[in-house]
Write an enzyme that holds these catalytic residues in place. Structure first.
Site, PDB file in Angstrom:
ATOM      1  N   LYS A   2       5.745  11.733  -2.000  1.00 39.95           N
ATOM      2  CA  LYS A   2       4.724  11.761  -0.937  1.00 39.95           C
ATOM      3  C   LYS A   2       5.323  12.236   0.388  1.00 39.95           C
ATOM      4  CE  LYS A   2       2.016   8.192  -3.259  1.00 39.95           C
ATOM      5  NZ  LYS A   2       1.939   6.754  -3.539  1.00 39.95           N
ATOM      6  N   GLU A  20      -5.534  15.549  -1.389  1.00 39.86           N
ATOM      7  CA  GLU A  20      -5.502  14.374  -0.498  1.00 39.86           C
ATOM      8  C   GLU A  20      -5.169  13.101  -1.268  1.00 39.86           C
ATOM      9  OE1 GLU A  20      -6.414  14.503   3.170  1.00 39.86           O
ATOM     10  OE2 GLU A  20      -5.052  12.890   2.710  1.00 39.86           O
TER      11      GLU A  20
HETATM   12  N1  HSE Z   1       1.841   4.159  -7.906  1.00 42.74           N
HETATM   13  C1  HSE Z   1       1.271   4.643  -6.688  1.00 42.74           C
HETATM   14  C2  HSE Z   1       1.373   3.541  -5.655  1.00 42.74           C
HETATM   15  C3  HSE Z   1      -0.161   5.031  -6.905  1.00 42.74           C
HETATM   16  O1  HSE Z   1       1.618   2.400  -6.029  1.00 42.74           O
HETATM   17  O2  HSE Z   1       1.211   3.819  -4.474  1.00 42.74           O
HETATM   18  C4  HSE Z   1      -0.788   5.721  -5.750  1.00 42.74           C
HETATM   19  O3  HSE Z   1      -0.140   6.932  -5.451  1.00 42.74           O
END
Ligand code: HSE
Length: 409
Positions: free
Chosen positions: A197, A121
């Site tokens: 993501k 998650e």
């Molecule tokens: N570098 C990522 C961001 C960290 O700024 O969202 C969290 O996944």
């Protein structure tokens, strides 16, 4: 599982320390961190030295460790750790989006083979429980669209630059100092992190396995002062948006900056906050908002995964089983604005439908509809800035073209 869970932790950076904090302050979950494996023993640490080791086998071979929590930076080493932990019968929690996005097929196969779960998650949108919701709440709904701000650093930078007038370099340095940015911040500003993501979300929302490099990706690193001026003049904000859109049995996905108008769900999402709008066929639209980066918010997602392992929770990947008719397509059209320095040659011929353009002393701007495949080619050009038009949603080329044929008939 035992009442008190024993953890072996890999990595003690921003998220590792955040996890330690939330574990020591939570009342509901009894845990013990038995050892922390680190790469740099010379760095000063906030915990007694006996917690730390550089020997990963010490954790993987410890029969008393129930769960391996993997929070390191390097995706290849992270995968080896996860694989070896599963082989030794341990459950795994990881927040490594690059590793999950790149190795999801192997992770699923390993989970099946060794019968132990991998939860992640914390890999997507920090504190927003988006994967668990897609897996559980939406398990029998059909997702039409999932769209949002899934990178905290770029949203922080865009907020500070546009609302507080800070320079890009200062805002980026702050995102790094706050622990939001990746150790290589090009992953954030170049849109790679959101593509990892989005790749994970495509599996949980649509049952589609789409490797991150297949997703058209535009970062915020080519935005110009003229783009920001334009946004200000038109009362728009620029947000780095990751989206996946279903039309019939086809799904289109991309990551790109987008102009959003006041009233849009993402307009008011500022700083390191993330937001994901999910549109289900039955549930209709829902908006999840929360901190998407930082030690405590990501630590809270990892805590929630650890807690879920008490009842042996595992992802079912239900959408992979029930949405078998869906396919991923790049045969799409979308409305964009392309800008560049006046000295740069910009041709209306890049557009499938050119809507117009203008030239000022500082910039040349063209607007219209482009093919997603053309957009992919245009992302190779370092001298232009691409931003999706306000309200732009990609649509399948075959449907859009049929529509034009009917209009002109
Ligand atoms: N570098 C990522 C961001 C960290 O700024 O969202 C969290 O996944």
């Amino acid at each position: 599982m035992k009442k008190k869970l024993s953890l072996g932790l890999f990595g003690f950076g921003c998220v590792g320390q955040g996890l330690h904090r939330v574990l020591s302050e939570t009342l509901g979950l009894q845990t013990e961190i038995r050892k922390i494996c680190i790469r740099h023993p010379e760095k000063p640490r906030s915990l007694p030295l006996e917690y730390f080791t550089t020997d990963r086998e010490l954790l993987l071979n410890d029969p008393d460790i129930d769960i391996i929590v993997e929070l390191i930076d390097d995706a290849d080493t992270a995968f080896e750790i996860v694989r070896d932990a599963l082989k030794r019968g341990k459950a795994v929690v990881t927040a490594n989006k690059r590793m999950v996005a790149n190795r999801l097929d192997e992770l699923r196969e390993l989970q099946q083979r060794y019968g132990r779960p991998v939860l992640y998650e914390g890999a997507v949108c920090g504190s927003i429980p988006i994967i668990r919701n897609l897996e559980e709440y939406y398990d029998n709904d059909f997702i039409n669209r999932i769209e949002g701000i899934v990178n905290g650093s770029t949203n922080y930078i865009l907020t500070k630059v546009t609302e507080e007038g800070k320079s890009y370099a200062t805002a980026l340095a702050e995102a790094q100092a706050n622990g939001f940015a990746e150790s290589d911040p090009r992953l954030d500003v170049g849109g790679y992190d959101p593509s990892f993501k989005l790749s994970i979300l495509l599996t949980h929302a649509f049952g589609l396995r789409v490797r991150p490099e297949k997703i058209v990706r535009v970062g915020i690193d080519r935005l110009t002062a003229a783009d920001l001026d334009y946004a200000r003049a038109e009362h728009l904000r620029i947000k780095l948006v990751a989206g996946a859109y279903r039309f019939g049995d086809e799904v289109i996905a991309l990551v790109a900056p987008k102009y959003v108008a006041e009233g849009h769900a993402l307009y008011a999402v500022r700083n390191e906050f993330n937001a994901v709008s999910v549109e289900g066929l039955f549930a209709e639209e829902q908006l999840f908002v929360g901190k998407g980066a930082g030690g405590n918010p990501t630590g809270s997602a990892v805590l929630s995964d650890i807690s879920a392992l008490r009842y042996d929770y595992r992802y079912e990947y239900r959408k992979s089983a029930i949405s078998t008719g869906l396919s991923f397509t790049e045969d799409a059209l979308l409305d964009v604005s392309i800008s560049a320095d006046p000295s740069v040659r910009l041709s209306p011929s890049e557009f499938s439908r050119f809507k117009g353009g203008y030239r000022t002393k500082t910039s040349n701007r063209l607007e219209g509809e482009v093919r997603l495949s053309t957009l992919r080619d245009l992302t190779q050009r370092e001298d232009i800035s691409i931003i999706l038009a306000p309200g732009a949603v990609p649509r399948p080329a075959k449907i859009a073209e049929k529509h034009v044929e009917l209009e002109t008939a």
